[in-house]
Design a protein around this motif. Structure first.
Motif, PDB file in Angstrom:
ATOM      1  N   GLY A  75       0.790  -1.228   0.000  1.00 55.43           N
ATOM      2  CA  GLY A  75       0.000   0.000   0.000  1.00 55.43           C
ATOM      3  C   GLY A  75       0.817   1.270   0.000  1.00 55.43           C
ATOM      4  O   GLY A  75       1.353   1.687  -1.034  1.00 55.43           O
ATOM      5  N   ALA A  80       9.147   0.716  -0.882  1.00 56.96           N
ATOM      6  CA  ALA A  80       9.182  -0.753  -0.854  1.00 56.96           C
ATOM      7  C   ALA A  80       8.574  -1.340  -2.130  1.00 56.96           C
ATOM      8  O   ALA A  80       9.072  -2.335  -2.669  1.00 56.96           O
ATOM      9  N   GLU A 121      -8.187   2.202  -6.537  1.00 52.04           N
ATOM     10  CA  GLU A 121      -9.058   3.223  -5.917  1.00 52.04           C
ATOM     11  C   GLU A 121      -9.505   4.239  -6.964  1.00 52.04           C
ATOM     12  O   GLU A 121     -10.674   4.583  -7.040  1.00 52.04           O
TER      13      GLU A 121
HETATM   14  P1  ADP Z   1      -4.618  -1.791   1.141  1.00 53.78           P
HETATM   15  O1  ADP Z   1      -4.817  -0.330   0.850  1.00 53.78           O
HETATM   16  O2  ADP Z   1      -4.743  -2.668  -0.078  1.00 53.78           O
HETATM   17  O3  ADP Z   1      -5.439  -2.305   2.300  1.00 53.78           O
HETATM   18  P2  ADP Z   1      -2.363  -1.750   2.938  1.00 53.78           P
HETATM   19  O4  ADP Z   1      -1.417  -0.606   2.856  1.00 53.78           O
HETATM   20  O5  ADP Z   1      -3.301  -1.778   4.107  1.00 53.78           O
HETATM   21  O6  ADP Z   1      -3.092  -1.906   1.542  1.00 53.78           O
HETATM   22  O7  ADP Z   1      -1.573  -3.131   2.994  1.00 53.78           O
HETATM   23  C1  ADP Z   1      -0.349  -3.347   2.422  1.00 53.78           C
HETATM   24  C2  ADP Z   1       0.247  -4.605   3.014  1.00 53.78           C
HETATM   25  O8  ADP Z   1       1.577  -4.705   2.495  1.00 53.78           O
HETATM   26  C3  ADP Z   1       0.360  -4.557   4.541  1.00 53.78           C
HETATM   27  O9  ADP Z   1      -0.226  -5.737   5.073  1.00 53.78           O
HETATM   28  C4  ADP Z   1       1.868  -4.517   4.786  1.00 53.78           C
HETATM   29  O10 ADP Z   1       2.256  -5.255   5.923  1.00 53.78           O
HETATM   30  C5  ADP Z   1       2.433  -5.139   3.523  1.00 53.78           C
HETATM   31  N1  ADP Z   1       3.796  -4.700   3.222  1.00 53.78           N
HETATM   32  C6  ADP Z   1       4.264  -3.422   3.158  1.00 53.78           C
HETATM   33  N2  ADP Z   1       5.570  -3.416   2.846  1.00 53.78           N
HETATM   34  C7  ADP Z   1       5.940  -4.710   2.687  1.00 53.78           C
HETATM   35  C8  ADP Z   1       7.166  -5.365   2.361  1.00 53.78           C
HETATM   36  N3  ADP Z   1       8.283  -4.674   2.126  1.00 53.78           N
HETATM   37  N4  ADP Z   1       7.177  -6.717   2.310  1.00 53.78           N
HETATM   38  C9  ADP Z   1       6.054  -7.421   2.542  1.00 53.78           C
HETATM   39  N5  ADP Z   1       4.875  -6.877   2.854  1.00 53.78           N
HETATM   40  C10 ADP Z   1       4.806  -5.536   2.935  1.00 53.78           C
END
Ligand code: ADP
Length: 218
Positions: A75, A80, A121
């Protein structure tokens, strides 16, 4: 050989992709750095693993080189998301789909080799806006900056007329590619096809032409 998928980031978007692919019987590797998220998907995905996708070695050890299609659904952390896409590109992953957070993010992702950039979105917002403007627009799918496909419910202005009478192609420059009536769908409607109230017309054309058509007949 069965196609292998991986979803990185199990938020609302990635989680929903993971669930849907698994429901369709696909082999899915689900990754998140958050343990709780991974636990949530243990029973859903084929494998669910805690990992940081910016850690090249960790991805290598998970066998990412052999995955056919990776969906990067990280997200807010744009850094990242970009780094992960770069690593996957270097691995030679066949297809990389990445969720973009904004237009700059999208541009960078395209430049560094993402095969597909999605903007859920923004796209959903656009689709809903079109159905808010007119309750007869049931769905709206952007094909490019200029062209779209819309699903329109036939109201009084379209009802009881044939396609030839309406002459939509000549008058508005768009094409009726299919007509849905209840459960039936006619994918090659004839010129003498008569539209009935509440039929659903699937129309393709430029946004400008579709808008002219909507103003006149929807
Ligand atoms: P959405 O808007 O689809 O709900 P989020 O921002 O809530 O997206 O979720 C993004 C997910 O990606 C989170 O669960 C977070 O822990 C995960 N995430 C973020 N950075 C990394 C990373 N470097 N490696 C693995 N997972 C990641």
């Amino acid at each position: 050989m069965k196609k292998l998928y991986a979803v990185i980031g199990l938020g609302r978007f990635g989680g929903s992709i993971c669930k849907e692919l698994s429901k369709e019987g696909k082999e899915v590797l689900a990754i998140d750095m958050d343990e709780d998220k991974v636990n949530e998907y243990k029973e859903i995905a084929t494998h669910a693993v805690i990992a940081d996708s910016t850690d090249e070695l960790a991805l290598k050890e998970l066998g990412f080189r052999n995955i056919d299609h990776v969906i990067v659904a990280i997200g807010d952390n744009i850094h990242a998301s970009i780094l992960t896409t770069l690593i996957l590109g270097e691995f030679g992953v066949r297809k990389i789909t990445v969720k973009a957070q904004n237009n700059y993010h999208e541009k960078i992702l395209e430049k560094i080799g993402a095969d597909e950039v999605v903007h859920p979105e923004r796209d959903m917002g656009r689709r809903i806006a079109h159905s808010i403007i007119s309750s007869n627009v049931l769905d709206y799918l952007e094909l490019s900056d200029e062209y779209s496909v819309v699903e329109i419910k036939a109201g009084e202005k379209l009802s009881d007329k044939t396609l030839i009478e309406l002459d939509i192609r000549k008058k508005f420059g768009c094409n009726v590619v299919a007509i849905k009536r209840g459960k039936d769908i006619n994918v090659s409607p004839m010129p003498n096809e008569q539209i009935i109230m509440n039929d659903i017309l699937i129309i393709i054309g430029s946004d400008k032409d579709i808008s002219r058509f909507q103003k006149a007949l929807v």
